[in-house]
Design a protein around this motif. Structure first.
Motif, PDB file in Angstrom:
ATOM      1  N   MET A 190       1.749   6.822  13.124  1.00  0.00           N
ATOM      2  CA  MET A 190       1.422   5.578  13.842  1.00  0.00           C
ATOM      3  C   MET A 190       2.726   4.954  14.314  1.00  0.00           C
ATOM      4  O   MET A 190       3.443   4.345  13.543  1.00  0.00           O
ATOM      5  N   TRP A 191       3.025   5.172  15.572  1.00  0.00           N
ATOM      6  CA  TRP A 191       4.353   4.799  16.065  1.00  0.00           C
ATOM      7  C   TRP A 191       4.422   3.385  16.628  1.00  0.00           C
ATOM      8  O   TRP A 191       3.492   2.912  17.262  1.00  0.00           O
ATOM      9  N   ARG A 194       0.849  -1.191   0.000  1.00  0.00           N
ATOM     10  CA  ARG A 194       0.000   0.000   0.000  1.00  0.00           C
ATOM     11  C   ARG A 194       0.884   1.240   0.000  1.00  0.00           C
ATOM     12  O   ARG A 194       1.007   1.925   1.033  1.00  0.00           O
ATOM     13  N   PHE A 240      10.337   0.606  11.840  1.00  0.00           N
ATOM     14  CA  PHE A 240       9.925   1.958  12.224  1.00  0.00           C
ATOM     15  C   PHE A 240      11.144   2.882  12.246  1.00  0.00           C
ATOM     16  O   PHE A 240      11.113   3.990  11.718  1.00  0.00           O
ATOM     17  N   HIS A 261       2.424   6.604   6.946  1.00  0.00           N
ATOM     18  CA  HIS A 261       1.846   6.112   8.208  1.00  0.00           C
ATOM     19  C   HIS A 261       2.810   6.068   9.403  1.00  0.00           C
ATOM     20  O   HIS A 261       2.428   6.419  10.513  1.00  0.00           O
ATOM     21  N   PRO A 262       4.092   5.630   9.191  1.00  0.00           N
ATOM     22  CA  PRO A 262       4.991   5.587  10.364  1.00  0.00           C
ATOM     23  C   PRO A 262       5.207   6.956  11.016  1.00  0.00           C
ATOM     24  O   PRO A 262       5.656   7.029  12.157  1.00  0.00           O
ATOM     25  N   TYR A 274       0.650   4.204  -0.971  1.00  0.00           N
ATOM     26  CA  TYR A 274       0.100   5.517  -0.622  1.00  0.00           C
ATOM     27  C   TYR A 274       0.012   5.725   0.889  1.00  0.00           C
ATOM     28  O   TYR A 274      -0.316   6.812   1.357  1.00  0.00           O
ATOM     29  N   ARG A 275       0.317   4.659   1.643  1.00  0.00           N
ATOM     30  CA  ARG A 275       0.316   4.821   3.104  1.00  0.00           C
ATOM     31  C   ARG A 275       1.736   4.934   3.649  1.00  0.00           C
ATOM     32  O   ARG A 275       1.970   4.719   4.844  1.00  0.00           O
TER      33      ARG A 275
END
Lengths: 261, 388
Positions: free
Chosen positions: B117-118, B107, B125, B113-114, B109-110
């Protein structure tokens, strides 16, 4: 209190009622072709393996300290308090590190989809949260798959092993493998016969990376001071030279302190 | 006015072919998914997009931080002339790693996110944050070269004020990032072959990144000599060669000690797929280049240094592919061979990297002799700021 599943392979008759119940619960297709597949996949979250007259159920083991949850960069995989390891599709970026890292290779991927997600058994987290048993345990006609409190199931497994030492391999799989799992298995034949590794690490795998990651803040602060100090020392000579009005060597540029020529 | 078409040469033909194949492969990847575009599977979820594009891409970009540390922290001004070229390679390298990630992520396009969204317990990460921060640092370090061309004086002053903290941040982020790519594999003690699984993986990845950074600097200087008729003076290359020899020596000793203490050294005698590729890695990356560099005549000649640098780069590419692919196959129970679409996308990313480098070398002041033309020259005071 953590919930768990106890699977007793000696009671399993290979009827695959658990597979069917699992597919219905998760809205997955189920037919004879899928029933014959001896592996878990994006469309089959649990699979009953057959070796002669022996069976072994495979599915996500729902580790006590799950490797998948520790490696997921966005926290899409989580260990819930009740025991199930759940997956939140809307967070997932699709890096597939969980698949690489899982010691049981439980997470599967939707390779055929343009926008794929990870699929695996979630131990019927919603049912469990509502106080129900998992769909597979409810469907099992012989009690081979049993749902309950993890501590009680461990005691029960120990009791079964003690009462029938000749019938069982003296090992509760999941008691200490990778630090313990919420799926416990006992069997009459060695687990290796079903292609399982015989020497699982006994400590939680997340410790292996945490030992390194936990040093990062120290490394960053120490490194900044060290590099800043080295910079100060190595540039000191040039600063002194500039202050004393000495010309620098041709081609050697004066760093930060240089005045306008 | 007539439009003059570029002259057709063999390499331009190859470039066009590779990019066209890459465009078609990208179409397959984004319309039919990873299953259709790759030979990846549940058993083998990471292929060459991770093993080559990401692991090797980041490693090959290591010249940037190695040289920035040498020039700006340790004040070894002799290396300044190649600073911009290595910085450009590093910056391009990281941008292309991000491009490759967009293909590999399910995905893409995400990818942000990191940021929100930890999960600080995840090495991935850390990798995500390091890539993002270091790409930012690299673009700020390289920006003066562009500002200089555009005569933007104000932003130049701002960058000058923060240049040293920026260099320090770059060195620290690189250290973390290079080593954390090794840490990614600490979590698979039972899947990665003992030749490559080691608690010292992050240390090995870091030291070898420095070796490859030095080798890439020698290699690039020779390449630029061929295509742009500009290169480093031989004494500078010789000095890089001597440092490279020491770094390789340290790596070799540490690696052999580690294999010995883990009891994996005797496995070298067992014939097999892993053994051959392990031998190849050791020969290309360590034994042959060390043999060359230990010989004084080779170490001091242009050709000898160039050959040693190429061997080191090839050897450590083999190492990264061994960690990510060879060493993981036995546990997965499958052989992974990349599909043509995977290779086409990787090859086009490399080709586009070369193309952008050539463009930048033509239009920006990347190489020492090539200061901007007179009418574009910055005030003397400001041109010092440029991260040379």
């Amino acid at each position: 209190m953590g919930k768990a599943i106890l699977y007793d392979a000696t009671l399993c008759i290979g009827c695959k009622a658990c597979e069917q119940a699992c597919s219905e619960q998760n809205h997955l297709p189920y037919n004879e072709t899928i029933a014959a597949e001896e592996a878990t996949s994006e469309h089959k979250f649990t699979s009953v393996l057959t070796r002669g007259e022996n069976y072994l159920r495979r599915m996500c083991m729902h580790c006590e300290d799950p490797t998948c949850a520790s490696v997921c960069p966005v926290g899409a995989l989580r260990k819930t308090e009740l025991g199930p390891v759940t997956y939140e599709e809307s967070r997932c970026i699709g890096c597939r590190y969980c698949m690489v890292a899982c010691p049981f290779s439980a997470p599967k991927y939707e390779w055929g989809k343009v926008l794929p997600g990870v699929r695996k058994c979630t131990m019927c987290a919603q049912r469990v949260a509502a106080g129900q048993a998992t769909a597979c345990a409810e469907a099992c006609p012989t009690g081979a798959t049993k749902f309950g409190d993890r501590d009680e199931l461990i005691a029960e497994a120990r009791q079964r092993l003690a009462q029938n030492p000749t019938q069982y391999v003296n090992h509760i799989f999941g008691l200490s493998e990778v630090g313990g799992t919420s799926v416990l298995m006992i069997s009459g034949v060695p687990f290796e016969r079903f292609g399982m590794r015989s020497n699982y690490v006994q400590e939680p795998l997340p410790l292996l990376t945490y030992r390194v990651l936990s040093r990062i803040p120290d490394l960053v602060t120490l490194g900044s001071v060290l590099l800043g100090g080295v910079w100060w020392i190595t540039h000191r000579r040039a600063e002194v030279a500039a202050a004393e009005g000495n010309a620098t060597k041709p081609g050697e540029k004066e760093p930060e302190t240089e005045k306008n020529p | 006015m007539t439009v003059k078409l570029p002259r057709f040469t063999f390499w331009r033909g190859v470039f066009v072919f590779v990019v066209l194949a890459g465009i078609y492969a990208s179409y397959v990847r984004f319309t039919q998914g990873l299953g259709a575009a790759t030979n990846l599977s549940d058993q083998f979820p990471w292929g060459i997009w991770v093993g080559f594009d990401v692991l090797c891409g980041v490693m090959l970009a290591a010249g940037g931080f190695t040289l920035m540390a040498a020039v700006h922290i340790f004040n070894v001004e002799r290396f300044k002339p190649i600073g911009r070229a290595t910085l450009l390679t590093a910056f391009l390298g990281y941008v292309l790693v991000v491009v490759a990630l967009m293909f590999d992520l399910g995905r893409p396009y995400r990818i942000w996110h990191p940021l929100v969204m930890w999960n600080p317990r995840s090495v991935m990460f850390e990798v995500a944050w390091c890539v993002m921060l270091y790409t930012t640092v690299l673009s700020l370090e390289f920006a003066p070269v562009v500002f200089e061309r555009l005569r933007l004086e104000r932003p130049m002053r701002i960058l000058r004020a923060i240049s040293i903290p920026l260099v320090i941040a770059g060195v620290i982020l690189s250290t973390l990032h290079q080593s954390s790519l090794g840490s990614l594999y600490l979590i698979v003690p039972q899947k990665l072959h003992p030749f490559w699984y080691s608690p010292l993986l992050p240390v090995f990845f870091f030291i070898s990144a420095i070796a490859v950074g030095l080798a890439m600097t020698i290699f690039e200087s020779s390449l630029s000599a061929k295509h742009f008729r500009r290169q480093l003076e031989l004494p500078l290359l010789q000095e890089l060669g001597r440092i490279l020899m020491v770094v390789l020596g340290v790596y070799l000793v540490l690696r052999v000690q580690d294999l010995y203490h883990r009891g994996a050294l005797r496995m070298v005698l067992e014939p097999g797929y892993e053994t051959y590729l392990f031998m190849l890695e050791m020969a290309l990356g360590l034994v042959l280049p060390l043999g060359l560099l230990l010989n004084r005549r080779m170490r001091e000649s242009q050709g000898g240094l160039y050959l040693a640098a190429v061997l080191v780069v090839l050897g450590f590419i083999t190492n990264r592919l061994n960690v990510s692919i060879t060493g993981m196959e036995a546990a997965a129970g499958v052989h992974y061979i990349p599909k043509w679409t995977e290779i086409a996308i990787t090859a086009s990313i490399i080709a586009i990297g070369f193309f952008i480098f050539a463009l930048a070398a033509r239009y920006l002041a990347i190489f020492p002799e090539e200061r901007p033309q007179a009418e574009l020259r910055m005030p003397a005071e400001l041109s010092h700021v440029a991260a040379d």
